[in-house]
Design a protein around this motif. Structure first.
Motif, PDB file in Angstrom:
ATOM      1  N   GLU A 163      38.402  30.289  31.235  1.00  0.00           N
ATOM      2  CA  GLU A 163      39.456  31.007  31.952  1.00  0.00           C
ATOM      3  C   GLU A 163      40.636  30.080  32.264  1.00  0.00           C
ATOM      4  OE1 GLU A 163      37.795  32.850  35.395  1.00  0.00           O
ATOM      5  OE2 GLU A 163      36.424  34.089  34.233  1.00  0.00           O
ATOM      6  N   ILE A 164      40.297  28.868  32.657  1.00  0.00           N
ATOM      7  CA  ILE A 164      41.360  27.907  32.955  1.00  0.00           C
ATOM      8  C   ILE A 164      42.173  27.607  31.696  1.00  0.00           C
ATOM      9  CG2 ILE A 164      41.817  25.500  33.593  1.00  0.00           C
ATOM     10  CD1 ILE A 164      39.473  25.755  35.603  1.00  0.00           C
ATOM     11  N   GLU A 209      28.117  29.100  33.937  1.00  0.00           N
ATOM     12  CA  GLU A 209      29.170  29.473  34.887  1.00  0.00           C
ATOM     13  C   GLU A 209      30.395  28.580  34.721  1.00  0.00           C
ATOM     14  OE1 GLU A 209      27.392  29.233  38.703  1.00  0.00           O
ATOM     15  OE2 GLU A 209      25.988  30.857  38.314  1.00  0.00           O
ATOM     16  N   ASN A 210      30.139  27.281  34.609  1.00  0.00           N
ATOM     17  CA  ASN A 210      31.253  26.344  34.465  1.00  0.00           C
ATOM     18  C   ASN A 210      31.964  26.526  33.121  1.00  0.00           C
ATOM     19  OD1 ASN A 210      31.077  25.190  36.965  1.00  0.00           O
ATOM     20  ND2 ASN A 210      29.703  23.557  36.303  1.00  0.00           N
ATOM     21  N   GLU A 227      48.428  30.738  28.518  1.00  0.00           N
ATOM     22  CA  GLU A 227      49.328  31.819  28.935  1.00  0.00           C
ATOM     23  C   GLU A 227      50.576  31.260  29.625  1.00  0.00           C
ATOM     24  OE1 GLU A 227      50.466  35.784  29.236  1.00  0.00           O
ATOM     25  OE2 GLU A 227      48.783  34.908  28.154  1.00  0.00           O
ATOM     26  N   LYS A 228      50.353  30.261  30.448  1.00  0.00           N
ATOM     27  CA  LYS A 228      51.473  29.627  31.143  1.00  0.00           C
ATOM     28  C   LYS A 228      52.433  28.984  30.144  1.00  0.00           C
ATOM     29  CE  LYS A 228      52.283  26.433  34.979  1.00  0.00           C
ATOM     30  NZ  LYS A 228      51.648  25.505  35.923  1.00  0.00           N
ATOM     31  N   LYS A 229      51.913  28.282  29.142  1.00  0.00           N
ATOM     32  CA  LYS A 229      52.740  27.671  28.097  1.00  0.00           C
ATOM     33  C   LYS A 229      53.511  28.741  27.324  1.00  0.00           C
ATOM     34  CE  LYS A 229      50.042  23.475  27.279  1.00  0.00           C
ATOM     35  NZ  LYS A 229      49.224  22.738  26.296  1.00  0.00           N
TER      36      LYS A 229
END
Length: 152
Positions: free
Chosen positions: A45-46, A38-39, A52-54
């Motif tokens: 995803e993080i 799960e982690n 994506e942000k970059k």
């Protein structure tokens, strides 16, 4: 006395064993939780979100750079257009002045008045001034001659 020291030693040994056991147990639990499926998914995803942000930031910066370049190009184009307009206006003014002079010359020629170039007028004026200077010199020389002869 020996019994008291032995009992305190045993109590300290077990309490330190329990304390260090708790610390080691927490570390083991955290590493297991960190590496759980799960982690792992959450971390992936993080990471994707960060990438994506970059990427979005890069696109925004590139877009801003392009907009700045376009503004500069547009200002240069406007300046050149303005210069061209000014040059055209000057050319049109000159043409209008030429046409005006020609029309005046034509009108004067129709009336019967001959137009003399400005250069010729200037030459005539200079010649007249030179003649006046020469006559003044001659007159001055004659006066000097008179005065000299009268003194004798």
């Amino acid at each position: 006395m020996d019994i008291n020291i032995a009992i305190t030693g045993i109590i300290l040994f077990f309490s330190s064993f329990i304390l260090f056991g708790k610390i080691v147990g927490n570390i083991v639990r955290r590493t297991l939780a960190y590496h759980s499926k799960e982690n792992r998914k959450k971390r992936k995803e993080i990471r994707k979100l960060i990438k994506e942000k970059k990427r979005i930031k890069k696109q925004i910066l590139e877009k801003e750079k392009r907009e700045i370049i376009e503004r500069k190009k547009q200002s240069i184009i406007e300046k050149t257009n303005e210069k061209q307009r000014k040059e055209k206006i000057l050319q049109l003014k000159k043409e209008m002045e030429r046409k005006k002079k020609r029309s005046i010359e034509k009108q004067l020629n129709i009336i019967g008045i001959d137009i003399i170039d400005e250069k010729e007028l200037k030459k005539e004026k200079i010649n007249k001034e030179d003649k006046i200077d020469e006559t003044e010199k001659v007159a001055q020389g004659q006066l000097n001659f008179k005065f000299k002869t009268e003194e004798v």
